[in-house]
Design a protein around this motif. Structure first.
Motif, mmCIF file in Angstrom:
data_model
loop_
_atom_site.group_PDB
_atom_site.id
_atom_site.type_symbol
_atom_site.label_atom_id
_atom_site.label_comp_id
_atom_site.label_asym_id
_atom_site.label_seq_id
_atom_site.Cartn_x
_atom_site.Cartn_y
_atom_site.Cartn_z
ATOM 1 N N LYS A 12 -9.523 -5.949 4.894
ATOM 2 C CA LYS A 12 -10.482 -5.808 3.789
ATOM 3 C C LYS A 12 -10.726 -4.338 3.427
ATOM 4 O O LYS A 12 -11.564 -4.046 2.566
ATOM 5 N N GLY A 13 -10.046 -3.420 4.120
ATOM 6 C CA GLY A 13 -10.174 -2.008 3.804
ATOM 7 C C GLY A 13 -10.920 -1.213 4.859
ATOM 8 O O GLY A 13 -11.584 -1.768 5.740
ATOM 9 N N PHE A 14 -10.826 0.106 4.751
ATOM 10 C CA PHE A 14 -11.461 1.008 5.716
ATOM 11 C C PHE A 14 -12.982 0.980 5.632
ATOM 12 O O PHE A 14 -13.669 1.104 6.643
ATOM 13 N N ASN A 35 0.997 -5.510 9.538
ATOM 14 C CA ASN A 35 1.039 -6.712 10.361
ATOM 15 C C ASN A 35 1.635 -6.367 11.730
ATOM 16 O O ASN A 35 2.665 -5.682 11.800
ATOM 17 N N PRO A 36 0.992 -6.788 12.825
ATOM 18 C CA PRO A 36 1.481 -6.426 14.162
ATOM 19 C C PRO A 36 2.912 -6.881 14.433
ATOM 20 O O PRO A 36 3.570 -6.359 15.332
ATOM 21 N N LYS A 42 0.048 -2.529 3.691
ATOM 22 C CA LYS A 42 -0.835 -2.714 2.539
ATOM 23 C C LYS A 42 -1.024 -1.395 1.792
ATOM 24 O O LYS A 42 -1.101 -0.326 2.401
ATOM 25 N N GLU A 43 -1.080 -1.484 0.468
ATOM 26 C CA GLU A 43 -1.306 -0.288 -0.344
ATOM 27 C C GLU A 43 -2.649 0.351 0.006
ATOM 28 O O GLU A 43 -3.645 -0.344 0.202
ATOM 29 N N LEU A 44 -2.673 1.677 0.082
ATOM 30 C CA LEU A 44 -3.915 2.390 0.370
ATOM 31 C C LEU A 44 -4.746 2.519 -0.901
ATOM 32 O O LEU A 44 -4.210 2.711 -1.995
ATOM 33 N N ASP A 45 -6.053 2.442 -0.721
ATOM 34 C CA ASP A 45 -6.994 2.526 -1.842
ATOM 35 C C ASP A 45 -7.802 3.812 -1.663
ATOM 36 O O ASP A 45 -8.608 3.921 -0.731
ATOM 37 N N SER A 46 -7.606 4.782 -2.542
ATOM 38 C CA SER A 46 -8.269 6.080 -2.401
ATOM 39 C C SER A 46 -9.789 5.953 -2.464
ATOM 40 O O SER A 46 -10.509 6.666 -1.756
ATOM 41 N N GLU A 47 -10.295 5.055 -3.290
ATOM 42 C CA GLU A 47 -11.747 4.861 -3.385
ATOM 43 C C GLU A 47 -12.304 4.290 -2.088
ATOM 44 O O GLU A 47 -13.364 4.702 -1.610
ATOM 45 N N ASP A 92 4.451 5.127 8.288
ATOM 46 C CA ASP A 92 3.097 5.092 8.866
ATOM 47 C C ASP A 92 2.515 6.496 8.995
ATOM 48 O O ASP A 92 1.349 6.740 8.655
ATOM 49 N N LEU A 93 3.312 7.421 9.514
ATOM 50 C CA LEU A 93 2.796 8.773 9.737
ATOM 51 C C LEU A 93 2.518 9.496 8.421
ATOM 52 O O LEU A 93 1.572 10.288 8.336
ATOM 53 N N LYS A 94 3.285 9.215 7.400
ATOM 54 C CA LYS A 94 2.992 9.790 6.087
ATOM 55 C C LYS A 94 1.690 9.223 5.535
ATOM 56 O O LYS A 94 0.870 9.954 4.959
#
Length: 277
Positions: A12-14, A35-36, A42-47, A92-94
């Motif tokens: 659900k996001g950070f 996914n483990p 999942k695409e990152l959401d800057s907001e 992942d690291l990027k």
């Protein structure tokens, strides 16, 4: 004050995961980068990330831990698996640079019949190709139970990998209490000896995080099955001794116990906090 949290889902996001931390009394957490079992991240959401940073700052969250998927194996005998793993970890690291200055933990992998030395060389080669000088994330090798052809069940194996890494300031260790107990390190009866051996072989300066788990198995079983705090073979007294050690002060403690919901983690976090009051 102890830095304590658990493994939570960021589906659900950070921002959501930060709010879950507040509900259970945590000031850190661990999350899967995807996914483990692998797959697309999942695409990152800057907001969403901005809102997370606000909560993190207001509540003095400590360093957080990202966990690589279990399908990652940098030392597989199958080159397609290695290449897939390298692509995942590179991506992942990027992505971790959007939440800079944190920790990225991964299982060293299984040599799948090639032998430990060959597996270690593959891990070193992969990490040296993936990591870059200006990255802000510290990559953590997790101590393992040593089941099957798994690498990392002995401190010496972790040390050999670290020694081969070019960017020495970008690599550390995550110590898993269940794993090392199952690997044969007696943290119940000889915690001083185990800590001393870790320091002698790897160096306590390399220790950046702890997975705090009880075990369903006996010492040296090499099976890796986590149990709730105080309900396994490690036991509540040994767990208490671990969290009170001065050598571990300031490190993030991450619970990976088999809880069904947040309330179970809330109870464990409350219990562990009482150990250091």
């Amino acid at each position: 004050m102890i830095n304590i949290g658990c493994h939570l889902s960021i589906s659900k996001g950070f921002e959501s995961i930060a709010k879950d931390c507040l509900k259970i009394g945590a000031n850190t957490f661990q999350f899967f980068t995807r996914n483990p079992r692998g797959g697309k991240a999942k695409e990152l959401d800057s907001e969403d990330i901005e809102k997370f940073f606000k909560i993190k700052k207001e509540n003095n969250f400590r360093k957080i831990v990202a966990h690589a998927p279990y399908t990652m194996n940098l030392c597989s005998s199958k080159e397609d698996v290695v290449n897939f793993s390298v692509r995942m970890m590179s991506e992942d690291l990027k992505r971790m640079e959007y939440i800079p200055g944190n920790l990225y933990n991964f299982h060293p992998g299984s040599h799948t019949g090639q032998g430990i030395s060959a597996g270690i060389e593959k891990i070193i080669k992969a990490l040296n190709n993936i990591m870059w000088k200006d990255m802000s994330t510290t990559v953590l090798l997790e101590t393992m139970a040593g089941k099957g052809s798994e690498i990392g069940g002995k401190f010496e194996e972790i040390k050999k990998i670290i020694d081969g890494i070019e960017l020495q300031d970008k690599v550390g260790v995550c110590l898993d209490t269940c794993h090392i107990y199952d690997a044969g390190y007696d943290i119940v009866n000889h915690l001083d000896k185990v800590i001393g051996e870790f320091d002698k072989v790897i160096g306590l300066n390399r220790l950046k995080a702890i997975h705090l788990n009880d075990s369903k198995n006996i010492l040296g079983s090499r099976k890796d099955r986590h149990e709730k705090i105080g309900e396994g073979t490690i036991g509540i007294e040994a767990i208490q001794n671990i969290v009170k050690r001065k050598e571990f002060c300031g490190l993030p403690f991450i619970l990976e116990t088999p809880q069904e919901n947040l309330s179970g983690y809330k109870d464990e976090i409350s219990l562990i906090k009482k150990f250091v009051e």
